[in-house]
Design a protein around this motif. Structure first.
Motif, mmCIF file in Angstrom:
data_model
loop_
_atom_site.group_PDB
_atom_site.id
_atom_site.type_symbol
_atom_site.label_atom_id
_atom_site.label_comp_id
_atom_site.label_asym_id
_atom_site.label_seq_id
_atom_site.Cartn_x
_atom_site.Cartn_y
_atom_site.Cartn_z
ATOM 1 N N ARG A 1 5.610 -5.487 -0.558
ATOM 2 C CA ARG A 1 6.617 -6.004 0.374
ATOM 3 C C ARG A 1 7.839 -6.498 -0.387
ATOM 4 N N MET A 2 7.594 -7.153 -1.530
ATOM 5 C CA MET A 2 8.706 -7.638 -2.337
ATOM 6 C C MET A 2 9.567 -6.484 -2.834
ATOM 7 N N ALA A 3 8.909 -5.457 -3.373
ATOM 8 C CA ALA A 3 9.659 -4.309 -3.881
ATOM 9 C C ALA A 3 10.410 -3.614 -2.756
ATOM 10 N N ALA A 4 9.733 -3.414 -1.630
ATOM 11 C CA ALA A 4 10.356 -2.718 -0.506
ATOM 12 C C ALA A 4 11.539 -3.500 0.058
ATOM 13 N N SER A 5 11.444 -4.838 0.025
ATOM 14 C CA SER A 5 12.545 -5.658 0.545
ATOM 15 C C SER A 5 13.801 -5.504 -0.295
ATOM 16 N N GLY A 6 13.640 -5.000 -1.521
ATOM 17 C CA GLY A 6 14.779 -4.757 -2.397
ATOM 18 C C GLY A 6 15.076 -3.281 -2.588
ATOM 19 N N GLY A 7 14.551 -2.431 -1.702
ATOM 20 C CA GLY A 7 14.935 -1.029 -1.702
ATOM 21 C C GLY A 7 14.092 -0.082 -2.527
ATOM 22 N N VAL A 8 12.949 -0.544 -3.049
ATOM 23 C CA VAL A 8 12.104 0.317 -3.884
ATOM 24 C C VAL A 8 10.887 0.774 -3.083
ATOM 25 N N THR A 9 10.714 2.085 -2.947
ATOM 26 C CA THR A 9 9.540 2.634 -2.277
ATOM 27 C C THR A 9 8.300 2.372 -3.124
ATOM 28 N N THR A 10 7.212 1.977 -2.474
ATOM 29 C CA THR A 10 5.994 1.605 -3.193
ATOM 30 C C THR A 10 4.788 2.323 -2.602
ATOM 31 N N VAL A 11 3.905 2.786 -3.488
ATOM 32 C CA VAL A 11 2.646 3.400 -3.061
ATOM 33 C C VAL A 11 1.499 2.597 -3.646
ATOM 34 N N VAL A 12 0.532 2.249 -2.813
ATOM 35 C CA VAL A 12 -0.671 1.542 -3.235
ATOM 36 C C VAL A 12 -1.848 2.501 -3.134
ATOM 37 N N THR A 13 -2.546 2.738 -4.245
ATOM 38 C CA THR A 13 -3.707 3.621 -4.246
ATOM 39 C C THR A 13 -4.581 3.285 -5.444
ATOM 40 N N SER A 14 -5.599 4.102 -5.696
ATOM 41 C CA SER A 14 -6.529 3.827 -6.780
ATOM 42 C C SER A 14 -6.091 4.499 -8.070
ATOM 43 N N ALA A 15 -6.582 3.975 -9.188
ATOM 44 C CA ALA A 15 -6.272 4.580 -10.477
ATOM 45 C C ALA A 15 -6.801 6.003 -10.562
ATOM 46 N N ALA A 16 -7.897 6.298 -9.872
ATOM 47 C CA ALA A 16 -8.446 7.656 -9.859
ATOM 48 C C ALA A 16 -7.479 8.651 -9.229
ATOM 49 N N ASN A 17 -6.566 8.148 -8.397
ATOM 50 C CA ASN A 17 -5.595 9.013 -7.711
ATOM 51 C C ASN A 17 -4.247 9.069 -8.422
ATOM 52 N N ALA A 18 -4.156 8.517 -9.629
ATOM 53 C CA ALA A 18 -2.859 8.392 -10.298
ATOM 54 C C ALA A 18 -2.157 9.734 -10.445
ATOM 55 N N ALA A 19 -2.847 10.744 -10.954
ATOM 56 C CA ALA A 19 -2.220 12.046 -11.152
ATOM 57 C C ALA A 19 -1.780 12.652 -9.826
ATOM 58 N N ALA A 20 -2.614 12.531 -8.825
ATOM 59 C CA ALA A 20 -2.310 13.124 -7.521
ATOM 60 C C ALA A 20 -1.108 12.452 -6.862
ATOM 61 N N VAL A 21 -1.060 11.109 -6.929
ATOM 62 C CA VAL A 21 0.046 10.420 -6.265
ATOM 63 C C VAL A 21 1.364 10.711 -6.968
ATOM 64 N N LEU A 22 1.341 10.836 -8.312
ATOM 65 C CA LEU A 22 2.570 11.141 -9.039
ATOM 66 C C LEU A 22 2.991 12.595 -8.865
ATOM 67 N N ALA A 23 2.056 13.440 -8.425
ATOM 68 C CA ALA A 23 2.396 14.829 -8.098
ATOM 69 C C ALA A 23 2.956 14.954 -6.689
ATOM 70 N N GLY A 24 2.973 13.846 -5.953
ATOM 71 C CA GLY A 24 3.554 13.847 -4.622
ATOM 72 C C GLY A 24 2.579 14.074 -3.494
ATOM 73 N N GLU A 25 1.279 14.047 -3.796
ATOM 74 C CA GLU A 25 0.299 14.244 -2.735
ATOM 75 C C GLU A 25 0.311 13.056 -1.771
ATOM 76 N N GLU A 26 0.013 13.328 -0.519
ATOM 77 C CA GLU A 26 0.077 12.308 0.523
ATOM 78 C C GLU A 26 -1.219 11.498 0.557
ATOM 79 N N ILE A 27 -1.346 10.614 -0.402
ATOM 80 C CA ILE A 27 -2.505 9.740 -0.482
ATOM 81 C C ILE A 27 -2.031 8.301 -0.646
#
Length: 371
Positions: free
Chosen positions: A224-250
């Motif tokens: 919420r803090m990051a988003a309030s200052g204009g930064v998009t944030t994704v919350v997920t698991s470390a196991a999904n790190a590669a997938a989320v950085l590849a742009g997968e919708e997780i």
């Protein structure tokens, strides 16, 4: 569909929690560190990694079976564990062809103007040199930061400090759920565009490994803090790190809810406790809130609390409502004799150092806007 805001992000901050790097008994899990580095190394050159784990990594080497509660032992564990943590990262990134640099921060480094500029310059230079900054709180000497607990909010601040486009908060849970998924069926919150999307959530507690202290609640606060200052944030698991950085919708996406602003002001608004209160007359409230001006001694009617120059204080209106928070320029013992007086009169009586604001507008963030 690929998330373009992820794949097109020019600068990314990734935060990983202790439970994703260590065992429940303490000590680093080298395989987990290697897996994380493999997932994020493709972003090297535009990546800042905010990593917890120093205290947890220091438990096993010190023969401790659980996270200590006393400050001195916490600091000792952090001191021992930090070297192991950075050494492990240096090896893993080195095998991927990248260098790392350690950056230890405290609240002072992101609140006070000169420290803030120094921290920003250091991080920018490391990135320009192709180095991956490994950022952590300076737990070996910090006090409030350790009680504060987790690096999630630090990651939100760092995302603004380096003008990141994307913040990714990694833990051992693959997103934000309406209730604890370990206790039964629960629905994931996929998109957060306002606080209304978080109504009814019961997010709290540590990670499954029991070595972290943040839990989902601090990740939501940080997002919420990051988003309030204009930064998009994704919350997920470390196991999904590669997938989320590849742009997968997780995971759970927190979309920006406000414009970019200096990280030090975000920290001031969201992550500091006021040391006192300055009561303002209506004219001063109008100047601070409506005209975004500095606070002068002429507009202060009362001082509460025991604080020093540089501490955060709340500015309250005649009804006692906090309207702003700022870093005060004077000690609490100095201010009572200055109230209601002009800076010109104070300078003539006490010297030129008194011809300055009580709170400068660059060190002030609004908590309430008037209609």
């Amino acid at each position: 569909m690929v998330r373009s805001f992820v794949t097109e992000a020019n600068r990314v901050v990734v935060k990983v929690g202790s439970s994703s790097l260590t065992t429940a008994a303490g000590g680093l899990d080298a395989d987990r560190v290697e897996a994380l580095v493999a997932a994020v190394a493709g972003r090297a050159g535009s990546l800042v990694l905010v990593s917890s784990g120093a205290i947890a990594a220091g438990l096993a080497p010190l023969g401790l079976t659980r996270r200590p509660r006393d400050l001195a032992t916490l600091q000792a564990a952090a001191s021992v564990g930090q070297s192991s943590l950075v050494h492990c990262y240096a090896g893993a990134f080195g095998r991927a062809g990248h260098r790392v640099g350690q950056v230890l921060l405290t609240a002072t480094d992101v609140i006070r103007r000169t420290h803030y500029r120094n921290a920003r310059t250091t991080l920018e230079r490391l990135l320009a040199l192709g180095v991956v900054p490994i950022v952590n709180e300076n737990d070996a000497v910090a006090t409030q930061e350790i009680r504060f607990g987790d690096n999630d909010r630090l990651a939100a601040i760092v995302s603004h400090l380096v003008s990141a486009d994307l913040l990714v908060l990694l833990s051992d849970v693959d997103g934000v759920y309406e209730s604890n998924p370990r206790l039964g069926p629960a629905s994931m919150v996929r998109e957060v565009r306002s606080d209304a999307d978080l109504d009814g959530l019961t997010a709290r507690g540590t990670g499954a490994a029991g070595v972290g202290v943040g839990g989902m609640a601090t990740k939501i606060d940080a997002a919420r803090m990051a988003a309030s200052g204009g930064v998009t944030t994704v919350v997920t698991s470390a196991a999904n790190a590669a997938a989320v950085l590849a742009g997968e919708e997780i995971g759970t996406v927190f979309h920006p809810t406000g414009p970019r602003r200096p990280s030090r002001l975000l920290w001031l608004a969201h992550a500091t406790a006021p040391e006192g209160r300055l009561h303002l007359d209506e004219g001063a409230v109008a100047a601070v809130v409506d005209r975004r001006a500095s606070l002068l001694p002429a507009g202060v009617t009362k001082v509460e609390g025991d604080f020093s120059a540089g501490d955060p204080v709340d500015l309250v209106d005649p009804r006692g409502r906090p309207v702003a928070r700022g870093l005060v320029e004077f000690d609490s013992v100095e201010l009572p004799g200055m109230l209601g007086r002009s800076t010109m009169d104070l300078a003539a009586e006490r010297g030129p150092s008194y011809e300055r604001e009580v709170v400068h507008r660059d060190d002030l963030v609004l908590l309430l806007t008037r209609r």
